[in-house]
Every structure is written in structure tokens, then in C-alpha cells.
Design a protein around this motif. Structure first.
Motif, mmCIF file in Angstrom:
data_model
loop_
_atom_site.group_PDB
_atom_site.id
_atom_site.type_symbol
_atom_site.label_atom_id
_atom_site.label_comp_id
_atom_site.label_asym_id
_atom_site.label_seq_id
_atom_site.Cartn_x
_atom_site.Cartn_y
_atom_site.Cartn_z
ATOM 1 N N SER A 1 -11.942 -15.918 11.163
ATOM 2 C CA SER A 1 -11.809 -15.268 12.470
ATOM 3 C C SER A 1 -12.858 -15.746 13.460
ATOM 4 C CB SER A 1 -11.894 -13.748 12.318
ATOM 5 O OG SER A 1 -13.203 -13.348 11.923
ATOM 6 N N LYS A 2 -13.865 -16.456 12.960
ATOM 7 C CA LYS A 2 -14.903 -17.006 13.827
ATOM 8 C C LYS A 2 -14.508 -18.374 14.389
ATOM 9 C CE LYS A 2 -17.631 -13.541 12.911
ATOM 10 N NZ LYS A 2 -17.878 -12.492 13.936
ATOM 11 N N ILE A 3 -13.371 -18.875 13.922
ATOM 12 C CA ILE A 3 -12.898 -20.198 14.361
ATOM 13 C C ILE A 3 -11.879 -20.042 15.474
ATOM 14 C CG2 ILE A 3 -11.691 -22.304 13.682
ATOM 15 C CD1 ILE A 3 -12.663 -21.805 10.839
ATOM 16 N N THR A 4 -12.066 -20.776 16.568
ATOM 17 C CA THR A 4 -11.071 -20.856 17.640
ATOM 18 C C THR A 4 -10.805 -22.331 17.920
ATOM 19 O OG1 THR A 4 -11.786 -18.787 18.668
ATOM 20 C CG2 THR A 4 -10.501 -20.300 20.026
ATOM 21 N N LEU A 5 -9.550 -22.724 17.799
ATOM 22 C CA LEU A 5 -9.151 -24.112 18.031
ATOM 23 C C LEU A 5 -8.321 -24.211 19.302
ATOM 24 C CD1 LEU A 5 -8.148 -25.138 14.384
ATOM 25 C CD2 LEU A 5 -10.297 -25.618 15.566
ATOM 26 N N LYS A 6 -8.588 -25.250 20.088
ATOM 27 C CA LYS A 6 -7.872 -25.467 21.344
ATOM 28 C C LYS A 6 -6.608 -26.288 21.090
ATOM 29 C CE LYS A 6 -8.345 -27.874 25.791
ATOM 30 N NZ LYS A 6 -9.256 -28.686 26.639
ATOM 31 N N LEU A 7 -5.470 -25.705 21.432
ATOM 32 C CA LEU A 7 -4.173 -26.374 21.287
ATOM 33 C C LEU A 7 -3.739 -26.922 22.642
ATOM 34 C CD1 LEU A 7 -1.492 -27.045 19.790
ATOM 35 C CD2 LEU A 7 -0.730 -24.724 20.345
ATOM 36 N N LEU A 8 -3.554 -28.240 22.717
ATOM 37 C CA LEU A 8 -3.097 -28.894 23.943
ATOM 38 C C LEU A 8 -1.589 -29.058 23.915
ATOM 39 C CD1 LEU A 8 -3.649 -30.504 26.601
ATOM 40 C CD2 LEU A 8 -3.866 -32.546 25.162
ATOM 41 N N MET A 9 -0.935 -28.569 24.962
ATOM 42 C CA MET A 9 0.511 -28.677 25.088
ATOM 43 C C MET A 9 0.864 -29.439 26.364
ATOM 44 S SD MET A 9 1.641 -27.022 22.409
ATOM 45 C CE MET A 9 3.398 -27.000 22.829
ATOM 46 N N ALA A 10 2.106 -29.880 26.443
ATOM 47 C CA ALA A 10 2.619 -30.465 27.683
ATOM 48 C C ALA A 10 2.778 -29.349 28.717
ATOM 49 C CB ALA A 10 3.938 -31.163 27.417
ATOM 50 N N LYS A 11 3.406 -29.645 29.820
ATOM 51 C CA LYS A 11 3.599 -28.667 30.888
ATOM 52 C C LYS A 11 4.283 -27.417 30.365
ATOM 53 C CE LYS A 11 5.585 -28.235 35.534
ATOM 54 N NZ LYS A 11 6.318 -28.954 36.620
ATOM 55 N N ALA A 12 3.867 -26.264 30.853
ATOM 56 C CA ALA A 12 4.431 -24.997 30.393
ATOM 57 C C ALA A 12 5.898 -24.859 30.791
ATOM 58 C CB ALA A 12 3.627 -23.825 30.963
ATOM 59 N N THR A 13 6.751 -24.751 29.806
ATOM 60 C CA THR A 13 8.165 -24.447 29.995
ATOM 61 C C THR A 13 8.518 -23.382 28.968
ATOM 62 O OG1 THR A 13 8.970 -26.073 28.376
ATOM 63 C CG2 THR A 13 8.630 -26.853 30.642
ATOM 64 N N SER A 14 9.750 -22.928 28.974
ATOM 65 C CA SER A 14 10.155 -21.929 27.990
ATOM 66 C C SER A 14 10.001 -22.466 26.573
ATOM 67 C CB SER A 14 11.605 -21.494 28.241
ATOM 68 O OG SER A 14 12.483 -22.615 28.214
ATOM 69 N N ILE A 15 10.233 -23.771 26.397
ATOM 70 C CA ILE A 15 10.149 -24.365 25.056
ATOM 71 C C ILE A 15 8.701 -24.555 24.628
ATOM 72 C CG2 ILE A 15 10.707 -26.379 23.645
ATOM 73 C CD1 ILE A 15 13.172 -26.793 25.362
#
Length: 555
Positions: free
Chosen positions: A392-406
């Protein structure tokens, strides 16, 4: 695409025409039939994609390759014949090789650039040299080394003259290899290998690739307009050598990210071609079954995966990465997020060849036999790194493409899966647009990144080479000396049985043992067109579509 042959016929291609439903095929109207079918206004409105650049030496994304497919042409071109994908001579009209297949000679077809100047062998030399120039090239800097071109390395060439390419005269281009290659000929359709004009590069300077008006083109179309995140307009290139067989005059490619929007426009016939996605797929299939629109379903030889940034301390450990790779349900992700595609538990998709063998039919997916407990792996990995064992002390940054419904649904799914199954936290970053996403991905501005790869040509090395230590597309900076050695060996090994064993071991290291990446789906193609848009070709290797054979009829 096999050694000593110009063509390959192993993957069903897609040519969109009203009479066909199912996997691939060729338009039932040949170019030799009556001209009346072209009497309609030859303007098409289709779903478009924002290119990052028009410079063939720097692009690496499908969006940009889509544009290059339609405005530039190299020595060879992918086409469909009798429902199969083949590669034919295009910018060259003749190819010969010496006895040991280490020297290839190409006769350059009599053709012109869009400004009327002749395309010369020197333009190919210059284009290939720019692709291998570390001061210019980016993600594909090592591509010529991958091809086996003499003098090329994964880090480029210090002097252009060191590269094994030369112009014998204006019409004769020669390539020298280090050794015979099992797949060299199959690479020649790659869009980074198109010719480039030195005078235009020097004239435009930093604007080369960005100033579409100042660029010159040798393909079927030119870019006549571009508004970022809005549209790309293609206009027929009357100087193209095969212009007589290009029927569309104008193509308005509208850049729309949200499926709800482009489906509504397709329903109103404001768009003539779209892709089928998520909950909109089934209704479109129903319309196609009724004959109201045309539907083409096929297999795209590409794999999508989560990239782990090995420069992030927690992700520098193979056990931690493996825990992340095993801690989400791939089938549930397919069912709830994408509602299409095929679960991936290996790097290599179906239909990709190794010699005469389809690799995936001979080698089981490595993750299918992995039974490790993700929580145990995570705990062991964190301990080995000397990090806090509390997930619970770990936070990972998730990179996504442009925000869409998918992309939103996908990111939230992974976020929830990692919290539930591992107890770790995930923060989500959505990119502003496609160029921003690729820039952040290339710069390693992530801990985890949702990415993928489509084959540049039909050989397994197109995938395996990505994850060698010095490859420009190795965005997660994965590095394993044994893996690198296997890939180097597989590039030059001509015995198919030995080569298969080499890559089987390499895939097991990358996907199962090290979890350098985490494959999650193999892509399917679901393309829909209005019945009046015919002959649209969806390439297997290249961009999202090729407009050369498309035309409007009966509108």
C-alpha cells in the motif's frame, strides 16, 4: 516474406468492397472495367489519425505511418492479390542479387516527385543514410542494422559513407549486407526506407516533416491540409507514376477520438469508413449482415502490452514485474473493456512467420504455463530490493493515450486489479494527444505504460528486436545480456529449426522469466465502410489504411 522471393502470401489481407463480408478479399471490380463506376464525386470522408511528423527518419507510430503509406513510396509496396498479402516492386521496377545474396541491386522506376523532379537512386541513399544518422533518426535508428545492412549498428553510423548503400547512377541503387538474410526482402516495404530529397531537407531545416506545404511526395497522394487534432486532407498526386489507377481525388480524414462521435457520424453518412469498437461493434455487424454497410473482419499481426519502466526502482526487479504481469485477468479485460480482440500470453501474434513456419503454431505462449503467486512474487521482489514490504506504500504512474471511453475504462480496470490483487496503488496520467503520448513514452515518463507494436514486416525479428538493450523502441529500458545474444544469433541464423529454438528461448526469457513487458491482447481488425466506398485496403504491415485502390461508386 521469404528469402530469394519478392512476394509472400501467408496472411489474408483486407480490401474493402461491398460484395465481401468476412476475412479479406479483393474488390470484385477490376481497374479494367467500364469507367462509369468512377463517375461519382471521388471524395471520401473517413476516420483520420494525427501524424507526429512527415519525416520518415523519425516516425514510429501507426498514425504517422498511415500518412506515409499514402504519400510516400519505397522500393516495394504491400498489395492484395487473390485475397492474400503480397509485396510487389513499386519505387523499383527490377531487383537482382549476387550469388550469395549479400548484394542487392535495384533499378529505380521512372517516376517523379510531386514538384515534378525525377526520383533518383541518390534519394534512396540519402533517405537510408538519414535513418541511420544518430543526429537525425530516433526510434528506428538501428533498423538498418536489423536488416543486416553493412556498416549499420543499433546506434547508427558515424559517417554516412560507412553505410553499405550507394547510387551506381541516377537509376541504380545498391545495398550490401553483412551476410545473407532470411528476411531482408520482407523489410523493403517499411516506410522509413522511402527516398528523401536532400535539397528539401536543407531548405526546410527544423520544419522538415512539419511543413506539409513545403514537403514533396512520391506516393499516390499529397497532404494538402492538416489541422492538428482535427483533420488531414489528402489530394491525389498527379505526378505519381501510377496516377492513372488512383481514383480518389480528395480524402478528408477527420481526427475523432471518441467512438460515440464517429459512430454517430458514420450512421449519418458523414463518414464513409470507421473502425468497430466496444459496444458499437455488434450493432455495426448487424447492419452489415443486413447488407446496409460493408464489414471486414481480419487478424492484425500486432500485440498490445504494458511496458514496465526498468529505471523505476521497484520495477527493476524481475519478480516485481512478473507479479504485475500476472495480477490482472486478461480475459475479463477483453470482455469488459475492449469487447473485441484476442487474449495474448506471448509476444508474437498469429500469422507472423519464421521461414515457412507460422511461429505461434509451433511455439506455445510462454505465460500459459506460468503458475506463480503474484503476491508472493511481489513480496520477494520488494525484499530483494530492500524496499518497504507494504504494497500500500507503493504508487505507480500509469501512462495512457488521450482520455476516451476506452482508455479510461482500461486504466481504471488495471488500477482496480492491482489494488485488489496486489494491494498497490496506481495513479493515471492521460496524454493530451497522440504526439504527447509518444513523446512521454519515448522519454520514459511513466512507471507503467499501455503500448503495443505492429509488425513492420513478416518475420518474428520485427518484434524480438524491440527489446534488445540499445533498441530505440525499447521504451522501458529492459536489458538482459542473454536475450541480446539470442536475438543477435537469430538475426543471422539461416537454419529454420535452429532459429525457431533460439526465439522460443528468447520469448520465454522476455515474457515469462523477466516480464520485460506484459502482453495482454492480439488485435483484430473490424473495419466498416459505406457500401459506396469500394476498394479500400487495410494493410497488414504499415498504417491503418491504404487509399490507392479506393474509389466511390453508386453514391
Amino acid at each position: 516474406m521469404k528469402s530469394k522471393k519478392i512476394i509472400s502470401a501467408v496472411i489474408v489481407a483486407l480490401v474493402l468492397s461491398v460484395a465481401l463480408v468476412g476475412c479479406g478479399g479483393k474488390s470484385d471490380d477490376s481497374a479494367s472495367t467500364t469507367k462509369s463506376k468512377y463517375d461519382a464525386d471521388q471524395t471520401a470522408n473517413i476516420l483520420g489519425y494525427d501524424y507526429t511528423s512527415l519525416d520518415p527518419a523519425v516516425v514510429s507510430d501507426m498514425e504517422s505511418f498511415t500518412t506515409l503509406t499514402n504519400v510516400e513510396e519505397g522500393l516495394m509496396r504491400e498489395v492484395s492479390k487473390d485475397g492474400k498479402t503480397i509485396t510487389v516492386l513499386a519505387g523499383a521496377d527490377k531487383m537482382t542479387t549476387n550469388a550469395d545474396h549479400t548484394v542487392y541491386t535495384f533499378h529505380i522506376r521512372a517516376s517523379k516527385w510531386s514538384d515534378g523532379k525525377a526520383v533518383r537512386a541518390q534519394d534512396y541513399v540519402y533517405g537510408w543514410q538519414r535513418l541511420a544518422n544518430p543526429k537525425v533518426s530516433q526510434d528506428y535508428l538501428g533498423f538498418l542494422n536489423e536488416m543486416g545492412v553493412k556498416g549499420a549498428t543499433d546506434t547508427g553510423v558515424a559517417k554516412p559513407s560507412d553505410l553499405g548503400v550507394r547510387a551506381i547512377d541516377d537509376n541504380t541503387f545498391e545495398v550490401t549486407l553483412n551476410a545473407p538474410s532470411a528476411y531482408f526482402e520482407s523489410t523493403l516495404n517499411f516506410k522509413g526506407l522511402v527516398p528523401q530529397r536532400e535539397d528539401i531537407v536543407k531548405k526546410l531545416g527544423d520544419q522538415y516533416g512539419q511543413d506539409f506545404k513545403g514537403m514533396v511526395y512520391n506516393g499516390p497522394f499529397v497532404v494538402s491540409d492538416h489541422t492538428k487534432s482535427a483533420k488531414v486532407v489528402y489530394t491525389k498526386n498527379d505526378k505519381y507514376w501510377d496516377a492513372a489507377n488512383v481514383k480518389l481525388k480528395t480524402v478528408n480524414a477527420q481526427i475523432i477520438d471518441e467512438p460515440a462521435t464517429f459512430n454517430k457520424m458514420f450512421s449519418a453518412q458523414e463518414l464513409d469508413m470507421i473502425r468497430g469498437t466496444t459496444e458499437y461493434l455488434a450493432p455495426l455487424q448487424k447492419q452489415a449482415k443486413a447488407g446496409d454497410i460493408s464489414y471486414f473482419k481480419g487478424y492484425d499481426p500486432s500485440v498490445y502490452y504494458y511496458i514496465f519502466n526498468n529505471k523505476t526502482k521497484a520495477l527493476s526487479n524481475a519478480k516485481v514485474r512478473k507479479a504485475l504481469s500476472l495480477a490482472y485477468d486478461r480475459q475479463v479485460q477483453i470482455n469488459t473493456v475492449f469487447k473485441q480482440h484476442y487474449v495474448a500470453k506471448g509476444l508474437i501474434p498469429n500469422k507472423i512467420m519464421l521461414g515457412k513456419t507460422e511461429y505461434r503454431t509451433a511455439v506455445p505462449e510462454p505465460l500459459k504455463t506460468v503458475k506463480d503467486d503474484p503476491k508472493k512474487l511481489l513480496s520477494e521482489g520488494l525484499k530483494e530490493l530492500g524496499l518497504n514490504s507494504d504494497p500500500s506504500k507503493i504508487t505507480l504512474k500509469l501512462l495512457m493515450a488521450k482520455a476516451t471511453s476506452i482508455t479510461t475504462a482500461q486504466a481504471q480496470f488495471i488500477q482496480a486489479q492491482y489494488k485488489k490483487n496486489l494491494g498497490i496503488n496506481v495513479s493515471i496520467t492521460y496524454s493530451v494527444d497522440a504526439p504527447s503520448y509518444f513523446k512521454a513514452r519515448t522519454n520514459g515518463e511513466f512507471d507503467i505504460c499501455a503500448g503495443g507494436w505492429g509488425a513492420d514486416y513478416n518475420d518474428v525479428i520485427s518484434f524480438f528486436n524491440l527489446f534488445t538493450t540499445t533498441n530505440g523502441n525499447n521504451n522501458g529500458k529492459y536489458s538482459n545480456a542473454k536475450y541480446d545474444a539470442l536475438i543477435a544469433e537469430g538475426k543471422t541464423e539461416l537454419d529454420a529449426t535452429k532459429r525457431l529454438a533460439i526465439f522460443k528461448e528468447a520469448e520465454d526469457i522476455l515474457v515469462a522469466k523477466d516480464a520485460g513487458v506484459s502482453p495482454y491482447y492480439y488485435k483484430e481488425i473490424d473495419s466498416f465502410t459505406q457500401n459506396y466506398l469500394k476498394g479500400m485496403y487495410v494493410p497488414i504491415f504499415g498504417g491503418y489504411y491504404d487509399l490507392k485502390t479506393a474509389y466511390v461508386s453508386g453514391k
